[in-house]
Write a protein that holds these residues in place. Sequence first.
Motif, PDB file in Angstrom:
ATOM      1  N   ASP A 311      71.084  55.170   2.185  1.00 26.92           N
ATOM      2  CA  ASP A 311      70.050  56.110   1.739  1.00 26.92           C
ATOM      3  C   ASP A 311      68.706  55.428   1.527  1.00 26.92           C
ATOM      4  O   ASP A 311      67.662  56.085   1.612  1.00 26.92           O
ATOM      5  CB  ASP A 311      70.485  56.788   0.431  1.00 26.92           C
ATOM      6  N   ALA A 312      68.716  54.137   1.248  1.00 25.30           N
ATOM      7  CA  ALA A 312      67.457  53.400   1.046  1.00 25.30           C
ATOM      8  C   ALA A 312      66.906  52.970   2.402  1.00 25.30           C
ATOM      9  O   ALA A 312      66.936  51.795   2.762  1.00 25.30           O
ATOM     10  CB  ALA A 312      67.690  52.212   0.126  1.00 25.30           C
ATOM     11  N   TRP A 313      66.418  53.929   3.165  1.00 25.41           N
ATOM     12  CA  TRP A 313      65.979  53.686   4.538  1.00 25.41           C
ATOM     13  C   TRP A 313      64.839  52.686   4.615  1.00 25.41           C
ATOM     14  O   TRP A 313      64.649  52.017   5.639  1.00 25.41           O
ATOM     15  CB  TRP A 313      65.543  55.007   5.173  1.00 25.41           C
ATOM     16  N   TRP A 314      64.034  52.580   3.549  1.00 22.71           N
ATOM     17  CA  TRP A 314      62.854  51.719   3.575  1.00 22.71           C
ATOM     18  C   TRP A 314      63.231  50.234   3.671  1.00 22.71           C
ATOM     19  O   TRP A 314      62.466  49.444   4.198  1.00 22.71           O
ATOM     20  CB  TRP A 314      62.005  51.964   2.336  1.00 22.71           C
ATOM     21  N   ILE A 315      64.418  49.874   3.203  1.00 22.78           N
ATOM     22  CA  ILE A 315      64.827  48.466   3.278  1.00 22.78           C
ATOM     23  C   ILE A 315      65.104  48.077   4.726  1.00 22.78           C
ATOM     24  O   ILE A 315      64.562  47.086   5.240  1.00 22.78           O
ATOM     25  CB  ILE A 315      66.068  48.215   2.401  1.00 22.78           C
ATOM     26  N   SER A 316      65.927  48.868   5.404  1.00 29.94           N
ATOM     27  CA  SER A 316      66.270  48.552   6.795  1.00 29.94           C
ATOM     28  C   SER A 316      65.067  48.707   7.710  1.00 29.94           C
ATOM     29  O   SER A 316      64.843  47.862   8.592  1.00 29.94           O
ATOM     30  CB  SER A 316      67.404  49.464   7.269  1.00 29.94           C
ATOM     31  N   LEU A 317      64.292  49.759   7.517  1.00 28.09           N
ATOM     32  CA  LEU A 317      63.173  50.037   8.421  1.00 28.09           C
ATOM     33  C   LEU A 317      62.102  48.958   8.348  1.00 28.09           C
ATOM     34  O   LEU A 317      61.631  48.457   9.382  1.00 28.09           O
ATOM     35  CB  LEU A 317      62.569  51.403   8.089  1.00 28.09           C
ATOM     36  N   SER A 318      61.702  48.556   7.151  1.00 31.49           N
ATOM     37  CA  SER A 318      60.656  47.544   7.007  1.00 31.49           C
ATOM     38  C   SER A 318      61.136  46.182   7.498  1.00 31.49           C
ATOM     39  O   SER A 318      60.392  45.458   8.170  1.00 31.49           O
ATOM     40  CB  SER A 318      60.209  47.451   5.549  1.00 31.49           C
ATOM     41  N   THR A 319      62.399  45.829   7.197  1.00 35.50           N
ATOM     42  CA  THR A 319      62.926  44.540   7.660  1.00 35.50           C
ATOM     43  C   THR A 319      63.055  44.525   9.178  1.00 35.50           C
ATOM     44  O   THR A 319      62.716  43.527   9.833  1.00 35.50           O
ATOM     45  CB  THR A 319      64.292  44.269   7.021  1.00 35.50           C
ATOM     46  N   PHE A 320      63.538  45.617   9.746  1.00 33.99           N
ATOM     47  CA  PHE A 320      63.667  45.711  11.197  1.00 33.99           C
ATOM     48  C   PHE A 320      62.295  45.610  11.860  1.00 33.99           C
ATOM     49  O   PHE A 320      62.144  44.955  12.899  1.00 33.99           O
ATOM     50  CB  PHE A 320      64.340  47.031  11.562  1.00 33.99           C
TER      51      PHE A 320
END
Length: 348
Positions: A311-320
Motif C-alpha cells: 500500500d505504501a506505493w511511494w517507497i517502491s516508486l521513488s526507489t525504482f
Amino acid sequence: MNVASPSPSPSPSLRAWRRFKRNRLGFWSLVLFVALFVLSLGAELISHDKPIVARYNGQWFTPMLQDVPETTFGGDFATPTDFLDPFIQTQFAKPGNWALYPINRYHHSTINYFAKEPNPAAPGADNWLGTDDRGRDVFARLLYGFRISVLFALALTVLGVLLGVVTGAIQGFAGGKTDLLFQRFIEIWGAMPELYLLIIFAAMFDPSVLLLLVLLSLFGWMGLSDYVRAEFLRNRQLDYVRAAKALGLSNTAIIWRHVLPNSLTPVVTFLPFRMSGAILALTSLDFLGLGVPPGTPSLGELLAQGKNNIDAWWISLSTFAVLVLTLLLLTFMGDALRDALDPRKADA
C-alpha cells in the motif's frame, strides 16, 4: 610570400573527447550523473536532522559537528538535543535565536516521532517522499543510499579493473603455459557458486560493506581479464613491440609504455557498464538481506520495504525511479564512450 604552417592535428584522446561530446545524450548523462554524485557527497548539508549552524543566547553552535545537550537550549535532560522537538524549535523561534537547517530536516536514521500519520506515511510537506515502515524519511534514505551505491560501485569497479588488467596482461604477454594455467584456474574459479558463498560468509561474519566489497571483487575481474588478455595477445605480435624488444627494453617497460596503453580501450569502454552491474549487485543483495549492515541506507532495502508494504506505493516508486535513472545514465555514458573510442568513427 609567407606560407602559413599547418595546424597540428589533435591528439587521439582529444579526438575521442570530441566524439564523446557530439553524442549529446551521453555527454549530458555524464554531466547529470556527476552533478547528482557531487550533491550526494554533501548529503549532510542537504538532508539532516541537525542545524548546520545555530545561535542561542549569544552563543554559536555547530550541531552537526558536536553533540549539544538539551539543557543548553532550556530542556530538562542532559541528552543530545532532538532538534525536531517542537519545544526546541520554539526556543529557536524566540528573538535573537536562530538555526540554519538543511533543506530537508531528516537524517537517514531519523525516526519522525512527531508525525501526524501512522507509518509508513504518505508524501507530504514534512516528508517529501513519505516515510518507511519505521518512520524514517524516504528522501533522506534515497539520497544517502544513492551515495553508498555509487561509492561502492566505484570501489568495486576499481578493484575489478586492477585485478582484470593485471591477470589479463600476464596471460596475454607471457602466453604459453602461463596462459594455459591461468585459463584453467579461471574456469575453475568461475564455476564456483558466488551466491552460495555470499550466503555462507554472511552467516559466518557480521555483514559489512568491506566484506561485501572483497567478496564481490574476487569474482568481478574475470570478464575484463579475458578482454585484456585478447588485446595483449594481439598487440604483442605487432612490429612496434618487436622493435622495442630488439632495442633491449625490458618486458616491464614494454608492457607499461607500449602494450598497456594500446590495450585499455575495452577497459575504458566497459567502465560505466561495470558500475551499473555493481549497483545492481549491491541492490539485489540488499534486497535479499545479504548486503550492507541493517540500518544502512540502501536502495535494495527500500525495495524490500516496498515489497512488504504494497500500500505504501511511494517507497517502491521513488526507489525504482532513482535506480532506473542511475542505470540509464550509466548506460548512455557507456554507449557514448564506446562510440568515442571506436577508431572507425570519423571526426567532424
